[in-house]
Design an enzyme around this catalytic site. Structure first.
Site, mmCIF file in Angstrom:
data_model
loop_
_atom_site.group_PDB
_atom_site.id
_atom_site.type_symbol
_atom_site.label_atom_id
_atom_site.label_comp_id
_atom_site.label_asym_id
_atom_site.label_seq_id
_atom_site.Cartn_x
_atom_site.Cartn_y
_atom_site.Cartn_z
ATOM 1 N N HIS A 124 -56.460 28.103 -14.076
ATOM 2 C CA HIS A 124 -57.722 27.746 -14.746
ATOM 3 C C HIS A 124 -58.558 28.984 -15.016
ATOM 4 C CE1 HIS A 124 -57.691 23.285 -14.206
ATOM 5 N NE2 HIS A 124 -56.852 23.598 -13.222
ATOM 6 N N CYS A 158 -51.857 18.088 -10.738
ATOM 7 C CA CYS A 158 -52.754 17.231 -11.532
ATOM 8 C C CYS A 158 -53.642 16.455 -10.565
ATOM 9 C CB CYS A 158 -51.955 16.272 -12.411
ATOM 10 S SG CYS A 158 -53.017 15.229 -13.448
ATOM 11 N N GLU A 218 -57.507 21.091 -21.715
ATOM 12 C CA GLU A 218 -56.371 21.206 -20.797
ATOM 13 C C GLU A 218 -55.143 21.861 -21.448
ATOM 14 O OE1 GLU A 218 -55.013 18.130 -18.317
ATOM 15 O OE2 GLU A 218 -56.978 17.172 -18.085
ATOM 16 N N GLY A 262 -59.502 20.926 -12.860
ATOM 17 C CA GLY A 262 -60.568 21.674 -13.543
ATOM 18 C C GLY A 262 -61.882 21.562 -12.792
ATOM 19 N N CYS A 294 -60.896 16.296 -15.831
ATOM 20 C CA CYS A 294 -59.784 17.111 -15.318
ATOM 21 C C CYS A 294 -60.048 17.363 -13.839
ATOM 22 C CB CYS A 294 -59.694 18.428 -16.093
ATOM 23 S SG CYS A 294 -58.339 19.496 -15.536
HETATM 24 N N1 LIG Z 1 -53.124 20.219 -17.955
HETATM 25 C C1 LIG Z 1 -52.860 20.603 -16.552
HETATM 26 C C2 LIG Z 1 -52.163 19.443 -15.814
HETATM 27 C C3 LIG Z 1 -53.060 18.219 -15.675
HETATM 28 C C4 LIG Z 1 -54.332 18.522 -14.945
HETATM 29 C C5 LIG Z 1 -55.442 17.484 -15.050
HETATM 30 N N2 LIG Z 1 -55.152 16.299 -15.801
HETATM 31 C C6 LIG Z 1 -56.005 17.163 -13.656
HETATM 32 O O1 LIG Z 1 -56.524 16.050 -13.444
HETATM 33 O O2 LIG Z 1 -55.969 18.094 -12.797
HETATM 34 C C7 LIG Z 1 -51.983 21.860 -16.537
HETATM 35 O O3 LIG Z 1 -51.262 22.103 -17.506
HETATM 36 O O4 LIG Z 1 -52.033 22.578 -15.514
#
Ligand SMILES: N[C@H](CCC[C@H](N)C(=O)O)C(=O)O
Length: 263
Positions: free
Chosen positions: A149, A73, A197, A209, A206
């Site tokens: 991703h 994250c 997400e 992301g 994100c």
């Molecule tokens: N939803 C993401 C985790 C949080 C990523 C996001 N909040 C960031 O800042 O990178 C996943 O399941 O891989």
């Protein structure tokens, strides 16, 4: 059982951070969902659990709002570096490094992976782009930056029905571990990004992301590194070149410290 927590956010992507380095805490999917619930819990996009690490200053475990534990994250890593002063962070997605520099935090993530089985995908296929489409979203790049991703580039970001199409892509069987869905446009050498997400839905920003999308745009020669990524919650600066880890710079905000009764 009362436990102290910190509420923080990275560009509006918000977190509850529990520090279990001195006092272990058994986290379950159900407990993570409860804490993340915006009515019955504290409320957050991701729950972050800090634990001792043998290989880094601390270990960071990440639980999405749906309770799923995941590898990485980006926005939370900046928050944890700012909160704790940690310079190295062990995650299931790899060993990360970070440093707070004034109001911003710089984090170095992992080297991106592009092979079908590193994303992962359910069977062999090209990932740059994937020969697949979902309604008017087609031929995304698939990239793993510690977590999985897909990145779609569109001409009109506002017109993209990410709320409608995101859930079907997130849970498509071609992604055995599900996937984070990014839709972006390139304007004036910068990227505009919206992300649906995995395990949390639409968020205001994100971090991983932004990293995956910047890597995809640099690979496609749509932009040059470093590149600014504009998201609803604010901007990140991402730097990357082939063979290198991805570097991300942006803010991290402490909102309040509180106590939750975990029963
Ligand atoms: N939803 C993401 C985790 C949080 C990523 C996001 N909040 C960031 O800042 O990178 C996943 O399941 O891989």
């Amino acid at each position: 059982m009362l436990r102290q927590f910190h509420k923080m956010h990275g560009l509006g992507n918000d977190f509850v951070i529990l520090d279990a380095r001195d006092e272990p805490l058994a986290m379950t999917e159900a407990l993570a969902r409860h804490i993340a619930d915006r009515r019955e819990g504290v409320g957050c996009d991701q729950l972050i659990l800090l634990e001792p690490s043998a290989s880094a200053d601390l270990k960071m475990r990440i639980f999405n709002a749906d309770g799923s534990e995941v590898e990485s994250c980006g926005n939370a890593t900046r928050c944890v570096v700012k909160l704790t002063g940690a310079a190295t962070v062990e995650t299931a997605g790899g060993l990360l490094t970070g440093s707070a520099e004034g109001a911003e935090v710089e984090v170095t993530l992992v080297e991106p992976r592009f092979e079908w089985d590193a994303i992962p995908l359910a069977y062999p296929m090209p990932t740059d782009p994937m020969p697949m489409g979902w309604e008017n979203f087609d031929r995304p790049q698939a990239i793993n930056v510690g977590n999985p991703h897909v990145v779609f580039f569109v001409d009109d970001l506002e017109d993209a029905d990410l709320e409608g199409i995101g859930p079907g892509i997130e849970s498509d069987p071609v992604f055995p571990e599900r996937v984070n869905v990014n839709v972006a446009s390139v304007e004036g050498g910068a990227i505009r990004l919206r992300t649906f997400e995995r395990g949390a839905g639409l968020t205001r920003a994100c971090g991983t992301g932004a990293c995956a999308t910047a890597v995809a745009a640099i690979r496609a020669r749509l932009v040059t590194s470093p590149v600014t990524v504009h998201m609803a919650g604010g901007d990140l600066t991402i730097a990357w070149a082939p063979g290198e880890p991805v570097r991300m710079r942006g803010s991290a905000t402490h909102v309040f410290k509180g106590t939750i009764d975990l029963q």
